[in-house]
Design a protein around this motif. Structure first.
Motif, PDB file in Angstrom:
ATOM      1  N   THR A  82       0.834  -1.199   0.000  1.00 21.92           N
ATOM      2  CA  THR A  82       0.000   0.000   0.000  1.00 21.92           C
ATOM      3  C   THR A  82       0.871   1.251   0.000  1.00 21.92           C
ATOM      4  O   THR A  82       2.029   1.208   0.377  1.00 21.92           O
ATOM      5  N   THR A  83       0.280   2.356  -0.424  1.00 23.38           N
ATOM      6  CA  THR A  83       1.087   3.561  -0.560  1.00 23.38           C
ATOM      7  C   THR A  83       0.272   4.827  -0.369  1.00 23.38           C
ATOM      8  O   THR A  83      -0.483   5.227  -1.240  1.00 23.38           O
ATOM      9  N   TYR A  84       0.403   5.406   0.796  1.00 25.43           N
ATOM     10  CA  TYR A  84      -0.273   6.672   1.083  1.00 25.43           C
ATOM     11  C   TYR A  84       0.408   7.829   0.361  1.00 25.43           C
ATOM     12  O   TYR A  84      -0.264   8.748  -0.107  1.00 25.43           O
ATOM     13  N   SER A  85       1.705   7.779   0.245  1.00 24.83           N
ATOM     14  CA  SER A  85       2.427   8.876  -0.402  1.00 24.83           C
ATOM     15  C   SER A  85       2.083   8.981  -1.884  1.00 24.83           C
ATOM     16  O   SER A  85       1.868  10.080  -2.409  1.00 24.83           O
ATOM     17  N   THR A  86       2.008   7.852  -2.581  1.00 24.83           N
ATOM     18  CA  THR A  86       1.651   7.890  -3.998  1.00 24.83           C
ATOM     19  C   THR A  86       0.201   8.323  -4.166  1.00 24.83           C
ATOM     20  O   THR A  86      -0.121   9.099  -5.070  1.00 24.83           O
ATOM     21  N   PHE A  87      -0.680   7.852  -3.307  1.00 20.95           N
ATOM     22  CA  PHE A  87      -2.077   8.296  -3.319  1.00 20.95           C
ATOM     23  C   PHE A  87      -2.140   9.816  -3.176  1.00 20.95           C
ATOM     24  O   PHE A  87      -2.847  10.494  -3.931  1.00 20.95           O
ATOM     25  N   SER A  88      -1.405  10.360  -2.226  1.00 21.51           N
ATOM     26  CA  SER A  88      -1.402  11.809  -2.001  1.00 21.51           C
ATOM     27  C   SER A  88      -0.835  12.561  -3.195  1.00 21.51           C
ATOM     28  O   SER A  88      -1.402  13.565  -3.645  1.00 21.51           O
ATOM     29  N   TYR A  89       0.267  12.080  -3.726  1.00 21.38           N
ATOM     30  CA  TYR A  89       0.902  12.719  -4.878  1.00 21.38           C
ATOM     31  C   TYR A  89      -0.025  12.699  -6.091  1.00 21.38           C
ATOM     32  O   TYR A  89      -0.191  13.713  -6.786  1.00 21.38           O
ATOM     33  N   GLU A  90      -0.632  11.537  -6.361  1.00 22.48           N
ATOM     34  CA  GLU A  90      -1.508  11.441  -7.523  1.00 22.48           C
ATOM     35  C   GLU A  90      -2.742  12.324  -7.373  1.00 22.48           C
ATOM     36  O   GLU A  90      -3.216  12.923  -8.349  1.00 22.48           O
ATOM     37  N   THR A  91      -3.248  12.450  -6.160  1.00 22.74           N
ATOM     38  CA  THR A  91      -4.381  13.339  -5.910  1.00 22.74           C
ATOM     39  C   THR A  91      -3.976  14.791  -6.156  1.00 22.74           C
ATOM     40  O   THR A  91      -4.714  15.555  -6.802  1.00 22.74           O
ATOM     41  N   LEU A  92      -2.804  15.169  -5.688  1.00 18.58           N
ATOM     42  CA  LEU A  92      -2.288  16.518  -5.923  1.00 18.58           C
ATOM     43  C   LEU A  92      -2.128  16.787  -7.415  1.00 18.58           C
ATOM     44  O   LEU A  92      -2.539  17.838  -7.917  1.00 18.58           O
ATOM     45  N   ARG A  93      -1.557  15.836  -8.131  1.00 23.63           N
ATOM     46  CA  ARG A  93      -1.365  15.997  -9.586  1.00 23.63           C
ATOM     47  C   ARG A  93      -2.697  16.158 -10.315  1.00 23.63           C
ATOM     48  O   ARG A  93      -2.823  16.976 -11.225  1.00 23.63           O
ATOM     49  N   LEU A  94      -3.693  15.383  -9.928  1.00 22.68           N
ATOM     50  CA  LEU A  94      -5.014  15.503 -10.533  1.00 22.68           C
ATOM     51  C   LEU A  94      -5.578  16.908 -10.302  1.00 22.68           C
ATOM     52  O   LEU A  94      -6.093  17.536 -11.236  1.00 22.68           O
ATOM     53  N   ALA A  95      -5.469  17.398  -9.084  1.00 22.21           N
ATOM     54  CA  ALA A  95      -5.973  18.738  -8.762  1.00 22.21           C
ATOM     55  C   ALA A  95      -5.213  19.808  -9.545  1.00 22.21           C
ATOM     56  O   ALA A  95      -5.821  20.731 -10.097  1.00 22.21           O
ATOM     57  N   GLU A  96      -3.900  19.691  -9.608  1.00 20.33           N
ATOM     58  CA  GLU A  96      -3.083  20.667 -10.338  1.00 20.33           C
ATOM     59  C   GLU A  96      -3.372  20.650 -11.839  1.00 20.33           C
ATOM     60  O   GLU A  96      -3.284  21.682 -12.492  1.00 20.33           O
ATOM     61  N   ASP A  97      -3.714  19.490 -12.360  1.00 22.57           N
ATOM     62  CA  ASP A  97      -3.986  19.352 -13.797  1.00 22.57           C
ATOM     63  C   ASP A  97      -5.422  19.713 -14.157  1.00 22.57           C
ATOM     64  O   ASP A  97      -5.843  19.520 -15.294  1.00 22.57           O
ATOM     65  N   GLY A  98      -6.183  20.196 -13.196  1.00 22.20           N
ATOM     66  CA  GLY A  98      -7.551  20.612 -13.464  1.00 22.20           C
ATOM     67  C   GLY A  98      -8.576  19.498 -13.426  1.00 22.20           C
ATOM     68  O   GLY A  98      -9.710  19.682 -13.845  1.00 22.20           O
TER      69      GLY A  98
END
Length: 124
Positions: free
Chosen positions: A76-92
């Motif tokens: 499992t990976t909380y850090s990748t989940f957080s990063y991917e969520t941030l990227r989605l938000a930044e990409d609109g």
């Protein structure tokens, strides 16, 4: 000796996470991080099942270290989940970012509770 159990579990969990993530993501033509979502949901299910098994006396603390701390910790990976969520938000892609957060929490909690309930049904 405990550290060796965690090491072995982690040595299996980390490549399993990578390979699962790549296999799942290849099958989806979407910006949604299905691979990370999948490994986190599976890890929650395994951890719930394992915790229930230990609680019922069907698994030892050594198995919990190997599979819970080692395998699930690396799978499992909380850090990748957080990063991917941030990227989605930044990409609109705010909808996907929100769906990732809500879906991951709801599915993760459901999986861990479901795994625990399954263990109770099997070993109690």
């Amino acid at each position: 000796m405990n550290w060796l159990l965690v090491l072995v579990g982690g040595a299996v969990g980390a490549p399993l996470r990578y390979l699962t993530d790549r296999a799942v993501q290849r099958r989806h033509d979407s910006v949604f991080p299905w691979g990370t979502f999948t490994v986190n949901a599976v890890g929650c299910l395994v951890l719930g099942l394992l915790t229930g098994a230990v609680s019922a006396g069907a698994a030892s603390s050594e198995v919990q270290l190997l599979l819970g701390t080692g395998l699930c910790g690396a799978l499992t990976t909380y850090s990748t989940f957080s990063y991917e969520t941030l990227r989605l938000a930044e990409d609109g892609a705010a909808f996907y970012a929100l769906a990732n957060v809500v879906g991951s929490v709801v599915v993760g909690l459901g999986a861990v509770f479901g795994g625990f309930a399954l263990a109770e049904a099997l070993w109690t």
